[in-house]
Design a protein around this motif. Structure first.
Motif, PDB file in Angstrom:
ATOM      1  N   CYS A  28      55.367  -8.550  23.158  1.00  0.00           N
ATOM      2  CA  CYS A  28      54.084  -8.471  23.849  1.00  0.00           C
ATOM      3  C   CYS A  28      54.179  -9.348  25.091  1.00  0.00           C
ATOM      4  O   CYS A  28      54.575 -10.515  25.015  1.00  0.00           O
ATOM      5  CB  CYS A  28      52.957  -8.975  22.945  1.00  0.00           C
ATOM      6  SG  CYS A  28      52.704  -7.937  21.511  1.00  0.00           S
ATOM      7  N   GLN A  37      45.950 -10.253  21.248  1.00  0.00           N
ATOM      8  CA  GLN A  37      45.430  -9.767  19.973  1.00  0.00           C
ATOM      9  C   GLN A  37      45.179  -8.251  20.033  1.00  0.00           C
ATOM     10  O   GLN A  37      45.481  -7.526  19.100  1.00  0.00           O
ATOM     11  CB  GLN A  37      44.144 -10.504  19.607  1.00  0.00           C
ATOM     12  CG  GLN A  37      43.622 -10.146  18.225  1.00  0.00           C
ATOM     13  CD  GLN A  37      42.376 -10.941  17.874  1.00  0.00           C
ATOM     14  OE1 GLN A  37      41.807 -11.615  18.721  1.00  0.00           O
ATOM     15  NE2 GLN A  37      41.964 -10.840  16.626  1.00  0.00           N
ATOM     16  N   VAL A  40      48.482  -6.461  19.791  1.00  0.00           N
ATOM     17  CA  VAL A  40      48.998  -6.463  18.419  1.00  0.00           C
ATOM     18  C   VAL A  40      48.270  -5.417  17.589  1.00  0.00           C
ATOM     19  O   VAL A  40      48.889  -4.660  16.836  1.00  0.00           O
ATOM     20  CB  VAL A  40      48.867  -7.877  17.790  1.00  0.00           C
ATOM     21  CG1 VAL A  40      49.136  -7.832  16.300  1.00  0.00           C
ATOM     22  CG2 VAL A  40      49.797  -8.857  18.484  1.00  0.00           C
ATOM     23  N   LYS A  43      49.429  -2.024  18.653  1.00  0.00           N
ATOM     24  CA  LYS A  43      50.784  -1.787  18.161  1.00  0.00           C
ATOM     25  C   LYS A  43      50.742  -1.425  16.674  1.00  0.00           C
ATOM     26  O   LYS A  43      51.424  -0.505  16.242  1.00  0.00           O
ATOM     27  CB  LYS A  43      51.648  -3.034  18.365  1.00  0.00           C
ATOM     28  CG  LYS A  43      53.105  -2.811  17.974  1.00  0.00           C
ATOM     29  CD  LYS A  43      53.898  -4.103  17.912  1.00  0.00           C
ATOM     30  CE  LYS A  43      54.205  -4.632  19.274  1.00  0.00           C
ATOM     31  NZ  LYS A  43      55.145  -5.775  19.200  1.00  0.00           N
ATOM     32  N   GLN A  44      49.914  -2.106  15.894  1.00  0.00           N
ATOM     33  CA  GLN A  44      49.803  -1.803  14.467  1.00  0.00           C
ATOM     34  C   GLN A  44      49.218  -0.412  14.245  1.00  0.00           C
ATOM     35  O   GLN A  44      49.680   0.336  13.379  1.00  0.00           O
ATOM     36  CB  GLN A  44      48.933  -2.854  13.764  1.00  0.00           C
ATOM     37  CG  GLN A  44      49.615  -4.192  13.614  1.00  0.00           C
ATOM     38  CD  GLN A  44      48.695  -5.245  13.022  1.00  0.00           C
ATOM     39  OE1 GLN A  44      47.476  -5.098  13.045  1.00  0.00           O
ATOM     40  NE2 GLN A  44      49.280  -6.318  12.500  1.00  0.00           N
TER      41      GLN A  44
END
Length: 125
Positions: A28, A37, A40, A43-44
């Protein structure tokens, strides 16, 4: 616009597990906490989408591929013209493995079973 040397759909046709691993290990680059955040979380979400897509593709393949096989007509197995009693007698006096193949037991076991059933009061049908 994508460069001409890359396919139009890009990562859609790559191995989903490889793409999933690349997404997990990609760094990142944003420096602020909230942006980091959000990256992330994004990405998840992408990882879950890729994983679910690969599961759906695998499940669909398990269902669709057998449908493409050539179906052949079932071949009759029990084609004897003998009656039930004649068929059993042929098994008893015939090749020892035939009765084992058809009834799952050898002749001496079958005869013991018949004797036990007679002792319990059962008769021939």
């Amino acid at each position: 616009m994508q460069p001409p040397d890359q396919p139009l759909l890009g990562p859609l046709f790559t191995n989903p597990l490889t793409l999933y691993q690349q997404l997990l290990t990609a760094p990142c680059t944003q420096s602020t906490g909230q942006n980091l955040q959000q990256l992330v979380v994004h990405k998840q979400i992408i990882c879950y989408i890729v994983l679910l897509t690969s599961i759906l593709i695998a499940a669909t393949a398990q269902v669709v591929l057998p449908l493409g096989q050539i179906c052949r007509a079932p071949e009759p197995y029990h084609t004897s013209a003998l009656s039930g009693h004649e068929w059993v007698m042929k098994l008893i006096v015939g090749h020892p493995e035939h009765i084992h193949c058809e009834l799952g037991m050898h002749v001496h076991v079958f005869e013991s079973l018949i004797n036990e059933l007679h002792a319990l009061g059962h008769t021939d049908s």
